[in-house]
Design a protein around this motif. Structure first.
Motif, PDB file in Angstrom:
ATOM      1  N   THR A  27     -12.273   1.563   0.624  1.00 48.84           N
ATOM      2  CA  THR A  27     -12.769   0.249   1.030  1.00 48.84           C
ATOM      3  C   THR A  27     -13.370  -0.490  -0.147  1.00 48.84           C
ATOM      4  O   THR A  27     -13.116  -1.684  -0.352  1.00 48.84           O
ATOM      5  CB  THR A  27     -13.819   0.409   2.144  1.00 48.84           C
ATOM      6  N   TRP A  28     -14.170   0.196  -0.959  1.00 48.64           N
ATOM      7  CA  TRP A  28     -14.775  -0.435  -2.126  1.00 48.64           C
ATOM      8  C   TRP A  28     -13.708  -0.909  -3.112  1.00 48.64           C
ATOM      9  O   TRP A  28     -13.785  -2.026  -3.625  1.00 48.64           O
ATOM     10  CB  TRP A  28     -15.738   0.546  -2.810  1.00 48.64           C
ATOM     11  N   MET A  29     -12.709  -0.076  -3.374  1.00 52.51           N
ATOM     12  CA  MET A  29     -11.648  -0.465  -4.307  1.00 52.51           C
ATOM     13  C   MET A  29     -10.849  -1.653  -3.785  1.00 52.51           C
ATOM     14  O   MET A  29     -10.472  -2.541  -4.545  1.00 52.51           O
ATOM     15  CB  MET A  29     -10.724   0.716  -4.588  1.00 52.51           C
ATOM     16  N   THR A  30     -10.593  -1.672  -2.483  1.00 52.80           N
ATOM     17  CA  THR A  30      -9.825  -2.772  -1.906  1.00 52.80           C
ATOM     18  C   THR A  30     -10.586  -4.081  -1.994  1.00 52.80           C
ATOM     19  O   THR A  30     -10.014  -5.123  -2.314  1.00 52.80           O
ATOM     20  CB  THR A  30      -9.476  -2.459  -0.444  1.00 52.80           C
ATOM     21  N   THR A  31     -11.887  -4.054  -1.712  1.00 51.40           N
ATOM     22  CA  THR A  31     -12.640  -5.309  -1.745  1.00 51.40           C
ATOM     23  C   THR A  31     -12.974  -5.768  -3.153  1.00 51.40           C
ATOM     24  O   THR A  31     -13.148  -6.964  -3.384  1.00 51.40           O
ATOM     25  CB  THR A  31     -13.940  -5.196  -0.935  1.00 51.40           C
ATOM     26  N   THR A  32     -13.061  -4.869  -4.120  1.00 50.02           N
ATOM     27  CA  THR A  32     -13.372  -5.302  -5.482  1.00 50.02           C
ATOM     28  C   THR A  32     -12.122  -5.693  -6.263  1.00 50.02           C
ATOM     29  O   THR A  32     -12.164  -6.628  -7.062  1.00 50.02           O
ATOM     30  CB  THR A  32     -14.122  -4.209  -6.265  1.00 50.02           C
ATOM     31  N   ARG A  33     -11.038  -5.019  -6.040  1.00 46.74           N
ATOM     32  CA  ARG A  33      -9.811  -5.320  -6.792  1.00 46.74           C
ATOM     33  C   ARG A  33      -8.867  -6.231  -6.041  1.00 46.74           C
ATOM     34  O   ARG A  33      -7.927  -6.757  -6.617  1.00 46.74           O
ATOM     35  CB  ARG A  33      -9.092  -4.023  -7.147  1.00 46.74           C
ATOM     36  N   GLY A  34      -9.082  -6.404  -4.745  1.00 48.88           N
ATOM     37  CA  GLY A  34      -8.220  -7.274  -3.954  1.00 48.88           C
ATOM     38  C   GLY A  34      -6.932  -6.594  -3.539  1.00 48.88           C
ATOM     39  O   GLY A  34      -6.621  -5.479  -3.960  1.00 48.88           O
ATOM     40  N   THR A  35      -6.223  -7.260  -2.687  1.00 48.98           N
ATOM     41  CA  THR A  35      -4.935  -6.762  -2.230  1.00 48.98           C
ATOM     42  C   THR A  35      -3.898  -7.867  -2.378  1.00 48.98           C
ATOM     43  O   THR A  35      -4.241  -9.033  -2.537  1.00 48.98           O
ATOM     44  CB  THR A  35      -4.989  -6.346  -0.749  1.00 48.98           C
ATOM     45  N   GLY A  90      -8.199 -18.751   4.560  1.00 49.69           N
ATOM     46  CA  GLY A  90      -8.848 -19.918   5.144  1.00 49.69           C
ATOM     47  C   GLY A  90      -8.333 -20.268   6.518  1.00 49.69           C
ATOM     48  O   GLY A  90      -8.828 -21.192   7.153  1.00 49.69           O
ATOM     49  N   THR A  91      -7.342 -19.538   6.995  1.00 51.02           N
ATOM     50  CA  THR A  91      -6.832 -19.765   8.345  1.00 51.02           C
ATOM     51  C   THR A  91      -7.266 -18.618   9.249  1.00 51.02           C
ATOM     52  O   THR A  91      -7.865 -17.645   8.801  1.00 51.02           O
ATOM     53  CB  THR A  91      -5.288 -19.841   8.341  1.00 51.02           C
ATOM     54  N   ALA A  92      -6.969 -18.740  10.516  1.00 50.32           N
ATOM     55  CA  ALA A  92      -7.315 -17.678  11.463  1.00 50.32           C
ATOM     56  C   ALA A  92      -6.398 -16.466  11.294  1.00 50.32           C
ATOM     57  O   ALA A  92      -6.709 -15.388  11.793  1.00 50.32           O
ATOM     58  CB  ALA A  92      -7.222 -18.209  12.890  1.00 50.32           C
ATOM     59  N   ASP A  93      -5.273 -16.622  10.580  1.00 50.25           N
ATOM     60  CA  ASP A  93      -4.300 -15.538  10.422  1.00 50.25           C
ATOM     61  C   ASP A  93      -4.527 -14.687   9.178  1.00 50.25           C
ATOM     62  O   ASP A  93      -3.676 -13.878   8.828  1.00 50.25           O
ATOM     63  CB  ASP A  93      -2.873 -16.108  10.357  1.00 50.25           C
ATOM     64  N   VAL A  94      -5.661 -14.828   8.495  1.00 51.48           N
ATOM     65  CA  VAL A  94      -5.906 -14.065   7.275  1.00 51.48           C
ATOM     66  C   VAL A  94      -6.061 -12.580   7.621  1.00 51.48           C
ATOM     67  O   VAL A  94      -6.605 -12.222   8.663  1.00 51.48           O
ATOM     68  CB  VAL A  94      -7.144 -14.611   6.534  1.00 51.48           C
ATOM     69  N   ASP A  95      -5.538 -11.714   6.743  1.00 51.96           N
ATOM     70  CA  ASP A  95      -5.633 -10.280   7.006  1.00 51.96           C
ATOM     71  C   ASP A  95      -7.062  -9.800   6.734  1.00 51.96           C
ATOM     72  O   ASP A  95      -7.808 -10.429   5.987  1.00 51.96           O
ATOM     73  CB  ASP A  95      -4.622  -9.504   6.158  1.00 51.96           C
ATOM     74  N   PRO A  96      -7.473  -8.700   7.358  1.00 48.00           N
ATOM     75  CA  PRO A  96      -8.863  -8.251   7.235  1.00 48.00           C
ATOM     76  C   PRO A  96      -9.273  -7.875   5.808  1.00 48.00           C
ATOM     77  O   PRO A  96     -10.428  -8.032   5.444  1.00 48.00           O
ATOM     78  CB  PRO A  96      -8.953  -7.038   8.148  1.00 48.00           C
ATOM     79  N   TYR A  97      -8.352  -7.392   4.989  1.00 51.06           N
ATOM     80  CA  TYR A  97      -8.688  -7.034   3.614  1.00 51.06           C
ATOM     81  C   TYR A  97      -9.013  -8.279   2.788  1.00 51.06           C
ATOM     82  O   TYR A  97      -9.965  -8.296   2.026  1.00 51.06           O
ATOM     83  CB  TYR A  97      -7.549  -6.246   2.966  1.00 51.06           C
ATOM     84  N   SER A  98      -8.227  -9.323   2.954  1.00 42.42           N
ATOM     85  CA  SER A  98      -8.513 -10.564   2.243  1.00 42.42           C
ATOM     86  C   SER A  98      -9.818 -11.177   2.732  1.00 42.42           C
ATOM     87  O   SER A  98     -10.601 -11.707   1.940  1.00 42.42           O
ATOM     88  CB  SER A  98      -7.374 -11.565   2.433  1.00 42.42           C
ATOM     89  N   ARG A  99     -10.059 -11.118   4.040  1.00 38.63           N
ATOM     90  CA  ARG A  99     -11.307 -11.642   4.594  1.00 38.63           C
ATOM     91  C   ARG A  99     -12.513 -10.904   3.998  1.00 38.63           C
ATOM     92  O   ARG A  99     -13.508 -11.520   3.621  1.00 38.63           O
ATOM     93  CB  ARG A  99     -11.300 -11.519   6.108  1.00 38.63           C
ATOM     94  N   ALA A 100     -12.421  -9.579   3.881  1.00 42.14           N
ATOM     95  CA  ALA A 100     -13.526  -8.799   3.312  1.00 42.14           C
ATOM     96  C   ALA A 100     -13.735  -9.140   1.843  1.00 42.14           C
ATOM     97  O   ALA A 100     -14.872  -9.239   1.381  1.00 42.14           O
ATOM     98  CB  ALA A 100     -13.250  -7.309   3.474  1.00 42.14           C
ATOM     99  N   THR A 101     -12.654  -9.354   1.102  1.00 45.58           N
ATOM    100  CA  THR A 101     -12.774  -9.723  -0.306  1.00 45.58           C
ATOM    101  C   THR A 101     -13.419 -11.092  -0.460  1.00 45.58           C
ATOM    102  O   THR A 101     -14.286 -11.291  -1.318  1.00 45.58           O
ATOM    103  CB  THR A 101     -11.387  -9.714  -0.978  1.00 45.58           C
ATOM    104  N   ILE A 102     -13.034 -12.032   0.382  1.00 44.45           N
ATOM    105  CA  ILE A 102     -13.591 -13.383   0.323  1.00 44.45           C
ATOM    106  C   ILE A 102     -15.082 -13.365   0.634  1.00 44.45           C
ATOM    107  O   ILE A 102     -15.885 -13.984  -0.057  1.00 44.45           O
ATOM    108  CB  ILE A 102     -12.832 -14.312   1.291  1.00 44.45           C
TER     109      ILE A 102
END
Length: 91
Positions: free
Chosen positions: A22-30, A47-59
């Motif tokens: 989880t830490w690697m995914t949120t710090t390095r992005g997907t 920025g839309t409702a269809d964003v994947d959870p990994y991108s949302r966590a990174t943002i």
């Protein structure tokens, strides 16, 4: 006693691997849903409702956008005014 030790070791290992991933995914992005052309990378669903959870966590982790609640209730409609019918007959 041996079963408890093995179980605790397995749980500890699973926790470390899960938190590390989880830490690697949120710090390095997907690159889920990303479009890459040369050196440019675009994420069209950010920025839309269809964003994947990994991108949302990174943002959220980077502080780019504030996280909205998943079940946000819509705002109530504005109050309406009623028109009174005229009691006089139209002539």
């Amino acid at each position: 006693m041996r079963l408890i030790l093995i179980t605790l070791t397995a749980l500890l290992l699973a926790t470390v691997v899960g938190l590390g991933a989880t830490w690697m995914t949120t710090t390095r992005g997907t690159e889920i849903g990303a479009l890459t052309i040369g050196a440019w990378t675009a994420r069209p669903r950010t920025g839309t409702a269809d964003v994947d959870p990994y991108s949302r966590a990174t943002i959220v982790r980077n502080g780019e956008l504030r996280s909205a609640p998943a079940t946000a209730s819509p705002s109530p409609p504005p109050p309406t005014t009623r028109r009174r019918r005229s009691t006089a007959a139209a002539t």
